[in-house]
Design a protein around this motif. Structure first.
Motif, short mmCIF file in Angstrom:
data_model
loop_
_atom_site.label_atom_id
_atom_site.label_comp_id
_atom_site.label_asym_id
_atom_site.label_seq_id
_atom_site.Cartn_x
_atom_site.Cartn_y
_atom_site.Cartn_z
N MET A 1 1.57 8.94 -6.21
CA MET A 1 2.74 7.84 -6.08
C MET A 1 2.49 6.74 -5.15
O MET A 1 2.62 5.58 -5.41
N ARG A 2 1.99 7.22 -3.97
CA ARG A 2 1.57 6.19 -2.89
C ARG A 2 0.69 6.84 -2.10
O ARG A 2 0.29 8.21 -1.93
N LYS A 3 0.36 6.10 -1.04
CA LYS A 3 -0.47 6.54 0.36
C LYS A 3 -0.11 5.98 1.66
O LYS A 3 0.57 4.95 1.43
N THR A 4 0.10 6.95 2.70
CA THR A 4 0.40 6.23 3.78
C THR A 4 -0.71 5.97 4.64
O THR A 4 -1.43 6.59 4.76
N ILE A 5 -0.50 4.77 5.15
CA ILE A 5 -1.36 4.20 6.27
C ILE A 5 -0.93 3.94 7.67
O ILE A 5 0.46 3.50 7.61
N VAL A 6 -1.59 4.32 8.63
CA VAL A 6 -1.03 3.99 9.87
C VAL A 6 -1.45 2.78 10.43
O VAL A 6 -2.77 2.60 10.45
N ILE A 7 -0.65 1.76 10.74
CA ILE A 7 -0.92 0.42 11.01
C ILE A 7 -1.65 0.58 12.21
O ILE A 7 -1.27 1.22 13.33
N GLY A 8 -2.60 -0.50 12.40
CA GLY A 8 -3.72 -0.52 13.60
C GLY A 8 -4.01 -1.77 13.98
O GLY A 8 -3.26 -2.72 13.93
N LEU A 9 -4.77 -1.87 14.79
CA LEU A 9 -5.44 -3.12 15.59
C LEU A 9 -5.77 -4.01 14.54
O LEU A 9 -6.42 -3.64 13.30
N LEU A 10 -5.99 -5.45 14.70
CA LEU A 10 -6.60 -6.46 13.85
C LEU A 10 -7.89 -7.00 14.27
O LEU A 10 -8.13 -6.78 15.62
N ALA A 11 -8.62 -7.28 13.22
CA ALA A 11 -9.54 -8.19 13.51
C ALA A 11 -9.89 -9.48 13.23
O ALA A 11 -9.04 -9.92 12.65
N ALA A 12 -11.00 -10.12 13.38
CA ALA A 12 -11.26 -11.56 12.80
C ALA A 12 -11.07 -11.69 11.24
O ALA A 12 -11.45 -10.49 10.60
N GLY A 288 -1.74 -14.40 11.11
CA GLY A 288 -1.58 -13.38 12.26
C GLY A 288 -1.85 -12.15 11.78
O GLY A 288 -1.90 -10.97 12.44
N ARG A 289 -1.96 -11.84 10.28
CA ARG A 289 -2.01 -10.66 9.72
C ARG A 289 -1.07 -9.77 10.22
O ARG A 289 -1.40 -8.42 10.37
N LYS A 290 0.24 -10.05 10.17
CA LYS A 290 1.34 -9.13 10.75
C LYS A 290 2.50 -9.79 9.73
O LYS A 290 2.61 -10.55 9.20
N LEU A 291 3.48 -8.85 9.80
CA LEU A 291 5.11 -8.99 9.43
C LEU A 291 5.82 -9.41 10.59
O LEU A 291 5.57 -8.45 11.60
N LEU A 305 -0.57 -5.51 9.72
CA LEU A 305 -1.01 -5.01 8.57
C LEU A 305 -1.99 -3.82 8.65
O LEU A 305 -2.52 -3.80 9.74
N PRO A 306 -2.31 -2.90 7.68
CA PRO A 306 -3.37 -1.96 7.86
C PRO A 306 -4.54 -2.65 7.91
O PRO A 306 -4.85 -4.09 7.69
N PRO A 307 -5.48 -1.97 8.83
CA PRO A 307 -6.66 -2.85 9.16
C PRO A 307 -7.44 -3.45 7.98
O PRO A 307 -8.27 -4.38 8.50
N GLU A 308 -7.55 -3.07 6.86
CA GLU A 308 -8.48 -3.38 5.85
C GLU A 308 -7.87 -4.64 5.02
O GLU A 308 -8.20 -5.09 4.05
N GLU A 309 -6.40 -4.94 5.40
CA GLU A 309 -5.94 -5.89 4.74
C GLU A 309 -5.70 -7.28 5.59
O GLU A 309 -5.87 -7.38 6.69
N GLU A 310 -5.31 -8.36 4.50
CA GLU A 310 -5.20 -9.68 5.22
C GLU A 310 -4.10 -10.43 4.65
O GLU A 310 -4.06 -10.37 3.50
N GLY A 341 7.16 2.46 11.46
CA GLY A 341 5.96 1.64 11.51
C GLY A 341 4.95 2.03 10.58
O GLY A 341 3.91 1.21 10.46
N LYS A 342 5.07 2.96 9.70
CA LYS A 342 4.14 3.33 8.75
C LYS A 342 4.44 2.37 7.48
O LYS A 342 5.37 2.02 7.31
N ILE A 343 3.14 2.21 6.67
CA ILE A 343 3.32 1.32 5.44
C ILE A 343 2.62 2.31 4.53
O ILE A 343 1.55 3.05 4.57
N ASP A 344 3.37 2.30 3.38
CA ASP A 344 2.87 3.15 2.12
C ASP A 344 2.50 2.02 1.22
O ASP A 344 2.93 0.85 0.92
N GLU A 345 1.39 2.28 0.61
CA GLU A 345 0.66 1.43 -0.51
C GLU A 345 1.02 2.11 -1.88
O GLU A 345 0.73 3.14 -2.04
N PHE A 346 1.40 1.30 -2.73
CA PHE A 346 1.40 1.65 -4.01
C PHE A 346 0.39 0.59 -4.91
O PHE A 346 0.62 -0.22 -5.25
N PRO A 347 -0.67 1.28 -5.42
CA PRO A 347 -1.76 0.65 -6.07
C PRO A 347 -1.21 0.43 -7.42
O PRO A 347 -0.72 1.38 -8.16
N LEU A 348 -1.04 -1.12 -8.06
CA LEU A 348 -0.84 -1.22 -9.25
C LEU A 348 -1.72 -1.38 -10.14
O LEU A 348 -2.79 -1.66 -9.59
#
Length: 472
Positions: A1-12, A288-291, A305-310, A341-348
């Motif tokens: 149904m979803r997956k939990t991602i721990v939000i982390g540091l950002l990159a370029a 800024g890759r943030k909310l 955001l999760p590290p792999e998103e932008e 601070g947790k982020i759940d992803e719902f792949p559609l």
């Protein structure tokens, strides 16, 4: 149904200057709305569909206003290194508004003058034509009477003959006189009394603000907030909020006084906004890759955001205080719990690379979460495509990975990880931020149910880390 991602540091990531040419199509929901039953509705920027997600069961319904697509959306042969993609052929949906009292969902055709009204009870779409090209995106303002509001004009940056449009629930279109003949970068919001507020950039190149009063628009006092205002929002207290990207700030007009609140992250470029039930205002930081969350006293908190998103796009809090949002290069939905601070992803379910399935009028995805059910609710009459169009779609050239098809590991990745749901473009964009693809492949195995053996996993991770990871 979803997956939990721990939000982390950002990159370029890609800069605003390179966005149009280098970043390609903007995936992700263009509009998000949460209804009283806890369902989440989305409109998609590149796909002609509305979607409804049940977060509890993972069930996802699609509602298609048309089953006849433009075959050029599949070919994607209009891309250039300097201009990016030509979106004039791809009339997806942008923006969303819910009218729960009448059971209506509103959206618009991308880059067009068409407003779509969807009846949930009848499963039917009605398309309305308004004067001028619609410039409202993400969140469509709707007042207490169920009227939706838009700003229209011609092509940016300066629209000729721009106007403010009100569309009633029964489809009546009213054009309100606006004092500027030419303007660009228009945004609109509606206060609790049903009065519209409009931002515009006239020929002098400095953003202005107008309010409807005594039967007409009157210009309001506004300090220098830059050349344009990104979006407008009026909260439950009646305060007007706005984004000022060039000032890297959030603005608020309260009792005739304007305040600017600086965003802690430099060059964050605030985008769209939405209020929650606790009185906070949420906003996206595109670069800024943030909310961001701003309290009534002006205090700002940020959530990476999760590290792999932008590039967060749309944002909408639900009735439980959780915050839904979308990002570029990913069709899925994300849900932030501000308390943890947790982020759940719902792949559609998504169309294959470059909206191929959308152009065929299909609502399917090759692989999806085994806990997610897809239900197609067309609600319209099917339209047959010609044999020539079918052949064009079948012959669509998709972007393949480095070394494909000579490299057996590249072929294995495409077969096992199903790039019909994860475009190679997104993989390529993530390369600059990734040093180890192992966790991503593991999530595909665990959550998406990808049939990958231990040996195949090692081959795929080795290939990805060699060709799609940060340079050492």
């Amino acid at each position: 149904m979803r997956k939990t991602i721990v939000i982390g540091l950002l990159a370029a990531f890609c800069s605003p200057q390179s966005f149009a040419a280098a970043c390609g199509p903007v995936y992700g929901a263009d509009g998000i709305a949460a209804d009283k039953d806890g369902k989440v509705w989305v409109s998609h920027y590149e796909d002609v569909r509305l979607g409804r997600l049940d977060p509890g069961s993972g069930e996802f319904h699609e509602f298609l206003p048309s089953t006849k697509g433009n075959p050029f959306a599949a070919l994607r042969n209009t891309w250039s290194k300097t201009a990016g993609f030509d979106y004039s052929f791809d009339f997806g949906l942008q923006g969303i508004a819910l009218d729960e009292a009448r059971g209506l969902v509103w959206s618009t055709r991308f880059n067009d003058n068409k407003v779509l009204r969807f009846s949930k009870a009848e499963r039917q779409f009605t398309e309305l034509t308004v004067p001028g090209q619609i410039s409202v995106r993400f969140d469509i303002p709707i007042d207490a009477q169920g009227n939706v509001w838009f700003v229209t004009g011609s092509a940016p940056p300066q629209g000729a003959g721009g106007a403010v449009i009100k569309v009633s629930p029964d489809g009546k279109i009213e054009t309100l006189p606006f004092p500027l003949e030419k303007f660009g970068s228009g945004a609109v919001a509606v206060d609790p009394a049903g009065h519209p507020w409009v931002s515009a950039t006239p020929d002098n190149g400095r953003a202005e603000l107008y309010a409807w009063t005594e039967g007409g628009f009157k210009r309001q006092d506004l300090p220098d907030v830059g050349r344009y205002i990104g979006s407008l929002h009026i909260d439950a207290r009646g305060d007007l909020w706005f984004t000022a990207p060039e000032k890297n700030a959030i603005g608020r007009l309260r009792r005739g006084r304007v305040e600017l609140f600086a965003i802690p992250t430099a060059n964050a470029s605030p985008g769209t906004m939405a209020s929650d039930a606790q009185g906070y205002l949420w906003f996206t930081e595109w670069y800024g890759r943030k909310l961001g969350r701003i309290a009534p006293d002006g205090t700002i908190a940020e959530y990476p955001l999760p590290p792999e998103e932008e590039i967060p796009l749309a944002v909408k809090p639900d009735r439980e205080g959780r915050v839904w949002f979308s990002v570029a290069f990913n069709y899925g939905l994300f849900r932030l719990d501000p308390a943890t601070g947790k982020i759940d992803e719902f792949p559609l379910p998504v169309p294959t690379n470059w909206s191929k399935n959308a152009s065929q009028g299909l609502s399917v995805c090759t692989v999806r979460s085994k806990k997610t059910a897809l239900v197609a609710d067309a609600g319209t009459v099917k339209t047959e495509q010609s044999a020539a169009t079918e052949q064009m779609v079948q012959n669509a050239v998709l972007r393949h990975p480095k070394g494909y098809p000579r490299n057996r590991d590249a072929v294995l990745f495409e077969q096992k990880c199903q790039t019909a749901c994860h475009t190679w473009y997104r993989v390529d964009k993530a390369a600059a931020r990734r040093s180890d693809w192992g966790p991503t492949v593991d999530r595909m195995i665990e959550f998406n149910g990808a049939a990958i053996s231990k040996k195949e996993r090692e081959r795929i991770v080795r290939y990805m880390n060699k060709n799609y990871a940060q340079l050492k």
